[in-house]
Design an enzyme around this catalytic site. Sequence first.
Site, PDB file in Angstrom:
ATOM      1  N   ALA A  28     -67.948  49.841 -33.631  1.00  0.00           N
ATOM      2  CA  ALA A  28     -68.983  50.672 -33.277  1.00  0.00           C
ATOM      3  C   ALA A  28     -68.828  51.309 -32.145  1.00  0.00           C
ATOM      4  O   ALA A  28     -68.565  50.890 -31.150  1.00  0.00           O
ATOM      5  CB  ALA A  28     -70.376  49.816 -33.232  1.00  0.00           C
ATOM      6  N   CYS A 111     -70.850  40.123 -38.345  1.00  0.00           N
ATOM      7  CA  CYS A 111     -71.550  40.762 -37.209  1.00  0.00           C
ATOM      8  C   CYS A 111     -72.343  39.314 -36.495  1.00  0.00           C
ATOM      9  O   CYS A 111     -73.215  38.791 -37.311  1.00  0.00           O
ATOM     10  CB  CYS A 111     -72.502  41.763 -37.303  1.00  0.00           C
ATOM     11  SG  CYS A 111     -73.342  42.223 -35.869  1.00  0.00           S
ATOM     12  N   GLY A 214     -58.345  38.191 -35.478  1.00  0.00           N
ATOM     13  CA  GLY A 214     -58.734  37.530 -33.889  1.00  0.00           C
ATOM     14  C   GLY A 214     -57.554  37.073 -33.279  1.00  0.00           C
ATOM     15  O   GLY A 214     -56.473  36.630 -33.644  1.00  0.00           O
ATOM     16  N   ASP A 215     -57.802  37.867 -31.989  1.00  0.00           N
ATOM     17  CA  ASP A 215     -56.712  37.582 -31.082  1.00  0.00           C
ATOM     18  C   ASP A 215     -55.287  38.046 -31.429  1.00  0.00           C
ATOM     19  O   ASP A 215     -54.224  37.670 -31.103  1.00  0.00           O
ATOM     20  CB  ASP A 215     -56.372  36.163 -30.733  1.00  0.00           C
ATOM     21  CG  ASP A 215     -57.593  35.521 -29.931  1.00  0.00           C
ATOM     22  OD1 ASP A 215     -58.705  36.076 -29.755  1.00  0.00           O
ATOM     23  OD2 ASP A 215     -57.745  34.210 -29.879  1.00  0.00           O
ATOM     24  N   GLY A 237     -58.570  44.451 -33.949  1.00  0.00           N
ATOM     25  CA  GLY A 237     -59.838  45.115 -33.445  1.00  0.00           C
ATOM     26  C   GLY A 237     -59.679  45.312 -31.964  1.00  0.00           C
ATOM     27  O   GLY A 237     -58.916  46.450 -31.570  1.00  0.00           O
ATOM     28  N   ARG A 238     -59.962  44.589 -30.963  1.00  0.00           N
ATOM     29  CA  ARG A 238     -60.251  44.961 -29.672  1.00  0.00           C
ATOM     30  C   ARG A 238     -58.770  44.947 -28.916  1.00  0.00           C
ATOM     31  O   ARG A 238     -58.518  45.646 -28.048  1.00  0.00           O
ATOM     32  CB  ARG A 238     -60.663  43.611 -28.796  1.00  0.00           C
ATOM     33  CG  ARG A 238     -62.251  43.227 -29.254  1.00  0.00           C
ATOM     34  CD  ARG A 238     -62.893  42.212 -28.446  1.00  0.00           C
ATOM     35  NE  ARG A 238     -62.371  40.914 -29.068  1.00  0.00           N
ATOM     36  CZ  ARG A 238     -62.251  39.796 -28.469  1.00  0.00           C
ATOM     37  NH1 ARG A 238     -62.695  39.761 -27.270  1.00  0.00           N
ATOM     38  NH2 ARG A 238     -61.739  38.718 -28.976  1.00  0.00           N
TER      39      ARG A 238
END
Length: 384
Positions: A28, A111, A214-215, A237-238
């Site tokens: 988001a 989420c 993840g990671d 993602g991040r």
Amino acid sequence: MTLATATARPLRIGPIDLDVPVVLAPMAGITNTAFRRLCREYGAGLYVSEMITSRALVERNETTMRLIRHHESETPRSIQLYGVDPKTIAEAVRIIVAEDHADHIDLNFGCPVPKVTRRGGGAAFPWKSSLFAAIVDQAVKAAGSIPLTVKMRKGIDRDHLTFLDAGRAAEDAGAAAVALHARTASEFYSGHADWNAIGELKQAVTSIPVLGNGDIWSAEDAVRMMQQTDCDGVVVGRGCLGRPWLFGELAAAFGAESHPVDATLGFVANAFRRHAQLLVEFFDDEDRGCRDIRKHVSWYFKGYPVGGDIRTGLATSSSLAEIDDLLGLLDHAAPYPGADAEGQRGRSGHPKRPALPDKWLESREIESSASEMMRGAEIENSGG
């Protein structure tokens, strides 16, 4: 920046063929058209929109209708939907299909945010197994020939895991792929993702691709995840925050053609400037675009010799001219700083007890009285 390589391994999601088995995770306020275009310029894969609330789409909320638009250069187009009501999700899917808004649709069940889970949404939702199966089934039917996938977490906490049941249910309902963020809702973004769970899901779901999330902070991480779990692809993602060129490194790692990355400070500054320009185009407003790039400053320049005054200036600039002046003060020849620029970025937080509706864990089935309560879970928020 990484020497990790793997055997070329294309990914097929329904009729969509991807030369590189990589998906950009919806985030988001991050994965708008501007960021997706930038990532695509560096690499290859599937680039998913920000999470869209199904009810807002059905009601044709102005902001939502803008968020589902794609630039003409984006192919294939991908939209992630979030909702808790099978009929509303199905109607949102029908709108996307009938009006040709996307080539791929993803459903979010990951989420972990308390204001969502306390109403039974997000990562809490798959606990209600029949309702979960129904929502995927109706969405798949509404999607027709458009491939529909599911993204989820391991479960609510270690005592209430749902990913294996949910993965098999999605497979049975006709989902084109399932993706697992290998954390529970209670872990939020803390600690280390449990890649072993991705391997378990891959063994349980055998007829459609299983993607791991993840990671993944580097291309080397992506290669290791696929080798360790035998998953069919990765969801990033991040790890790409402030590093859109990670998709170029991923493409190279999986044997695809890509532009070489030499992440000097000048390279990073140019990427930051390009991102700002694309945001200005996306919002059609220079001030708003320059305000939106502010949150990316610390991610882009992590570990680089950028003084506090320049960082502050970039985080308060309101025009491209201001950004150009500040970037001009940098030592563009400064080399990639190595470990100081690597590792985790973005939010992490601490494990916490998930916020859930009263008596939510007492049964895997949903009470009819809970339906109205769950409508409150359909709010805009970050996917997990």
